[in-house]
Design a protein around this motif. Structure first.
Motif, PDB file in Angstrom:
ATOM      1  N   ASN A 278       0.904  -1.234   0.062  1.00 20.73           N
ATOM      2  CA  ASN A 278       0.116  -0.053  -0.117  1.00 20.73           C
ATOM      3  C   ASN A 278       0.711   1.108   0.128  1.00 20.73           C
ATOM      4  O   ASN A 278       0.791   2.186  -0.882  1.00 20.73           O
ATOM      5  N   ARG A 279       1.873   1.309   0.801  1.00 19.57           N
ATOM      6  CA  ARG A 279       2.763   2.372   0.830  1.00 19.57           C
ATOM      7  C   ARG A 279       3.370   2.643  -0.498  1.00 19.57           C
ATOM      8  O   ARG A 279       3.607   3.875  -0.883  1.00 19.57           O
ATOM      9  N   LEU A 280       4.125   1.662  -1.003  1.00 13.65           N
ATOM     10  CA  LEU A 280       5.071   1.826  -2.042  1.00 13.65           C
ATOM     11  C   LEU A 280       3.914   2.181  -3.379  1.00 13.65           C
ATOM     12  O   LEU A 280       4.499   2.845  -4.201  1.00 13.65           O
ATOM     13  N   THR A 281       2.872   1.299  -3.242  1.00 13.82           N
ATOM     14  CA  THR A 281       1.940   2.058  -4.677  1.00 13.82           C
ATOM     15  C   THR A 281       1.495   3.261  -4.469  1.00 13.82           C
ATOM     16  O   THR A 281       1.495   4.017  -5.620  1.00 13.82           O
ATOM     17  N   LEU A 282       0.982   3.777  -3.266  1.00 13.62           N
ATOM     18  CA  LEU A 282       0.447   4.953  -3.290  1.00 13.62           C
ATOM     19  C   LEU A 282       1.741   6.457  -3.205  1.00 13.62           C
ATOM     20  O   LEU A 282       1.393   7.567  -3.557  1.00 13.62           O
TER      21      LEU A 282
END
Length: 215
Positions: A178-182
């Motif tokens: 989630n962090r890397l995608t966003l």
């Protein structure tokens, strides 16, 4: 007319999977809308006519790039799951698998391809569906089989392996993915933080599915 140097360069142009590698680089750098067949041909050092003979349109080339990406990674998890099924220490086996998931799914190339396919899913729903089916769903089914095998050996208590596989996957990947995608991959996880995520994922998973000691 082409220059002698250009003519000499043509035979060394990219073909086959090398050509798809080049096309993928162009698509990732420019996104689908910005990528052109001219740019792919130029970077591959082939003529546009040669490119169009192999891929009649950018749409067909894009689908071939994604299909090739799935084909190359389709069996990447198999040896790791075989190692898990053979383990006598289920906690350590699961930790190794979590590290493998982090190394693979959170790697820059995989994140970039996921971003590209997600961005173009509305335009190319069949390509996205094929990616999900032959990549994600395929690997989840393999993981479910591995958990079923461990349960048969008495190392886990798993009644619904497919559900357990999904839970293990998301305990391991949800927060960092989630962090890397966003953040477009900018907010990288330190190695020690990923290791902590893996340990917590396994602890939570075993609290639910770990075999109870004999009384």
């Amino acid at each position: 007319m082409t220059s002698p140097s250009q003519r000499r360069g043509r035979p060394g142009g990219s073909r086959g999977t090398d050509l798809l590698d080049v096309a993928r680089e162009v698509l990732l750098a420019r996104r689908y809308a910005g990528a052109t067949m001219d740019a792919v041909a130029a970077q591959a050092r082939i003529s546009k006519q040669t490119l169009y003979r192999q891929y009649a349109s950018k749409e067909i080339l894009y689908a071939a790039v994604v299909r090739d990406w799935v084909d190359r990674g389709r069996d990447a998890m198999a040896p790791h799951l075989a190692e898990l099924m053979a383990t006598d220490d289920v906690r350590q086996g699961l930790l190794r698998l979590c590290r493998t998931l982090h190394h693979g799914v959170l790697s820059a190339p995989v994140l970039q391809m996921r971003t590209l396919i997600t961005a173009e899913a509305e335009r190319f729903p069949d390509v996205a569906a094929d990616y999900v089916s032959r990549s994600w769903d395929h690997n989840q089914a393999l993981l479910a089989d591995a958990l079923r095998h461990l349960a048969a050996r008495g190392l886990l208590r798993v009644d619904e392996p497919e559900v357990a596989a999904e839970q293990l996957t998301w305990l391991t990947l949800a927060a960092p993915l989630n962090r890397l995608t966003l953040t477009g991959g900018a907010a990288r996880y330190p190695a020690e933080e990923l290791e902590a995520v893996a340990h917590e994922a396994v602890a939570t998973f075993l609290a639910r599915y770990g075999a109870r000691p004999d009384r």
